[in-house]
Design a protein around this motif. Structure first.
Motif, PDB file in Angstrom:
ATOM      1  N   THR A 116      35.749  37.159  46.201  1.00 48.33           N
ATOM      2  CA  THR A 116      37.145  37.412  46.552  1.00 48.33           C
ATOM      3  C   THR A 116      37.371  38.884  46.856  1.00 48.33           C
ATOM      4  OG1 THR A 116      37.924  35.556  45.211  1.00 48.33           O
ATOM      5  CG2 THR A 116      39.526  37.272  45.739  1.00 48.33           C
ATOM      6  N   GLU A 117      36.813  39.753  46.011  1.00 46.08           N
ATOM      7  CA  GLU A 117      36.980  41.192  46.229  1.00 46.08           C
ATOM      8  C   GLU A 117      36.305  41.636  47.517  1.00 46.08           C
ATOM      9  OE1 GLU A 117      36.079  45.519  44.125  1.00 46.08           O
ATOM     10  OE2 GLU A 117      35.259  43.693  43.249  1.00 46.08           O
ATOM     11  N   SER A 118      35.099  41.120  47.760  1.00 50.30           N
ATOM     12  CA  SER A 118      34.375  41.502  48.971  1.00 50.30           C
ATOM     13  C   SER A 118      35.156  41.109  50.221  1.00 50.30           C
ATOM     14  CB  SER A 118      32.991  40.851  48.988  1.00 50.30           C
ATOM     15  OG  SER A 118      32.281  41.205  50.145  1.00 50.30           O
ATOM     16  N   ALA A 119      35.677  39.888  50.253  1.00 46.01           N
ATOM     17  CA  ALA A 119      36.445  39.438  51.412  1.00 46.01           C
ATOM     18  C   ALA A 119      37.711  40.277  51.593  1.00 46.01           C
ATOM     19  CB  ALA A 119      36.793  37.962  51.267  1.00 46.01           C
ATOM     20  N   ALA A 120      38.335  40.649  50.475  1.00 44.59           N
ATOM     21  CA  ALA A 120      39.594  41.391  50.542  1.00 44.59           C
ATOM     22  C   ALA A 120      39.401  42.844  50.941  1.00 44.59           C
ATOM     23  CB  ALA A 120      40.313  41.313  49.198  1.00 44.59           C
ATOM     24  N   THR A 121      38.209  43.397  50.710  1.00 44.43           N
ATOM     25  CA  THR A 121      37.992  44.824  50.953  1.00 44.43           C
ATOM     26  C   THR A 121      37.053  45.101  52.123  1.00 44.43           C
ATOM     27  OG1 THR A 121      36.198  44.863  49.314  1.00 44.43           O
ATOM     28  CG2 THR A 121      38.426  45.417  48.536  1.00 44.43           C
ATOM     29  N   THR A 134      26.599  37.570  52.717  1.00 46.89           N
ATOM     30  CA  THR A 134      26.011  38.860  52.377  1.00 46.89           C
ATOM     31  C   THR A 134      25.639  39.005  50.909  1.00 46.89           C
ATOM     32  OG1 THR A 134      28.247  39.789  52.156  1.00 46.89           O
ATOM     33  CG2 THR A 134      27.122  40.119  54.261  1.00 46.89           C
ATOM     34  N   MET A 135      26.359  38.342  50.010  1.00 42.02           N
ATOM     35  CA  MET A 135      26.095  38.568  48.590  1.00 42.02           C
ATOM     36  C   MET A 135      24.640  38.320  48.197  1.00 42.02           C
ATOM     37  SD  MET A 135      27.905  37.090  45.136  1.00 42.02           S
ATOM     38  CE  MET A 135      29.341  38.125  45.314  1.00 42.02           C
ATOM     39  N   PRO A 136      24.036  37.167  48.528  1.00 44.72           N
ATOM     40  CA  PRO A 136      22.651  36.953  48.113  1.00 44.72           C
ATOM     41  C   PRO A 136      21.653  37.839  48.847  1.00 44.72           C
ATOM     42  CG  PRO A 136      23.382  35.154  49.508  1.00 44.72           C
ATOM     43  CD  PRO A 136      24.588  35.993  49.222  1.00 44.72           C
ATOM     44  N   ARG A 137      22.064  38.497  49.914  1.00 42.96           N
ATOM     45  CA  ARG A 137      21.179  39.420  50.625  1.00 42.96           C
ATOM     46  C   ARG A 137      21.344  40.848  50.139  1.00 42.96           C
ATOM     47  NH1 ARG A 137      22.519  35.107  53.283  1.00 42.96           N
ATOM     48  NH2 ARG A 137      21.001  34.109  54.688  1.00 42.96           N
TER      49      ARG A 137
END
Length: 279
Positions: free
Chosen positions: A188-193, A165-168
């Motif tokens: 890391t934050e995205s996966a954790a939240t 998702t990040m590059p999109r």
């Protein structure tokens, strides 16, 4: 994308309601005072995640009310597929609970479809409509992307989901500006939240279609097109705008996360339009 907002101290309440035939509770955010403004967040987000950076700006002269969809924030995950009507009804119910007879509605991404549904069903109550990075229905590009997003979320592969998702979600410029360390920390934050209801939200994105609602919108409407969006293409956003009579189109040179890339500009656009059009 499960991008966390930077707002803090959001007052929350619990709104009881019905979702897809089951009793549930939607966490409610209320901020400020004055004329009403409802906010509808995006898939995989929450009120705080998507509106946190602009809540103070919006609440400076208005009562801002939002609800977190099932499976995000403090709202329990649903046990059956989400329905757009239920999300719209829950947000209107929150407005009722706060004593707001009339209100403007701001919708971001999936929340834009929620906002459109509210404006079409309650034209006598909606004073203005603000849509950002949104669409009337998913085209092939959006649907195929979101199906992968849903599959990764359902599988619990949150690390891969974050990398997907990040590059999109970010514009090319924003992503390129990050250091290796910043990218790693963001992943890391995205996966954790990532909220537990993300797959349910993504599933709804693949199914909704509000094209028939567009011609019924009577409220002054601002469609903010995120011109560097790689998740919801600008052409799809403009297609929605073209279906609303008299809609004003504004452009923000950002990816799909205006609250992360250009929060001040986004907040200013909304506040200025509300000052011009809404009671």
């Amino acid at each position: 994308m499960a991008a966390r907002g930077i707002g803090s101290g959001i007052a929350s309440g619990i709104a009881s309601g019905i979702t897809s035939g089951e009793v549930t509770a939607y966490a409610r955010t209320v901020r400020g005072s004055g004329p009403g403004l409802l906010v509808a967040h995006g898939a995989g987000g929450s009120v705080e995640a998507n509106y946190g950076p602009v809540l103070e700006t919006l609440a400076a002269a208005r009562t801002v009310v939002g609800v977190d969809y099932p499976g995000t924030g403090a709202t329990p995950r649903a046990t059956s597929p989400l329905r757009l009507d239920d999300l719209a009804d829950q947000l209107v119910a929150a407005a009722d609970a706060e004593g707001l007879d009339r209100f403007a509605v701001s919708g971001y991404s999936l929340g834009g479809a929620v906002a459109v549904r509210i404006a079409a069903r309650h034209p006598e109550r909606v004073t203005a409509l603000l849509l950002t990075a949104t669409l009337a229905r998913p085209d092939h590009d959006v649907r195929l992307t979101v199906e992968v997003w849903r599959t990764l979320a359902e599988a619990g592969d949150l690390d891969t989901l974050a990398r997907f998702t990040m590059p999109r979600a970010l514009s090319e410029e924003a992503l390129r500006s990050l250091t290796d360390e910043q990218v790693a920390a963001a992943l890391t934050e995205s996966a954790a939240t990532t909220p537990p209801g993300t797959a349910d939200h993504a599933d709804l994105v693949t199914r909704f279609d509000v094209r028939a609602d567009l011609a019924r919108i009577a409220a002054p409407t601002l469609v903010t097109v995120t011109t560097k969006d790689r998740l919801v293409p600008p052409a799809v956003q403009r297609e929605l705008a073209a279906g609303i009579t008299g809609a004003r189109v504004a452009e923000l040179p950002t990816g799909h996360l205006p609250f992360a890339e250009l929060p001040d500009a986004w907040g200013t656009l909304m506040v200025e339009f509300l000052a011009e059009t809404a009671g």
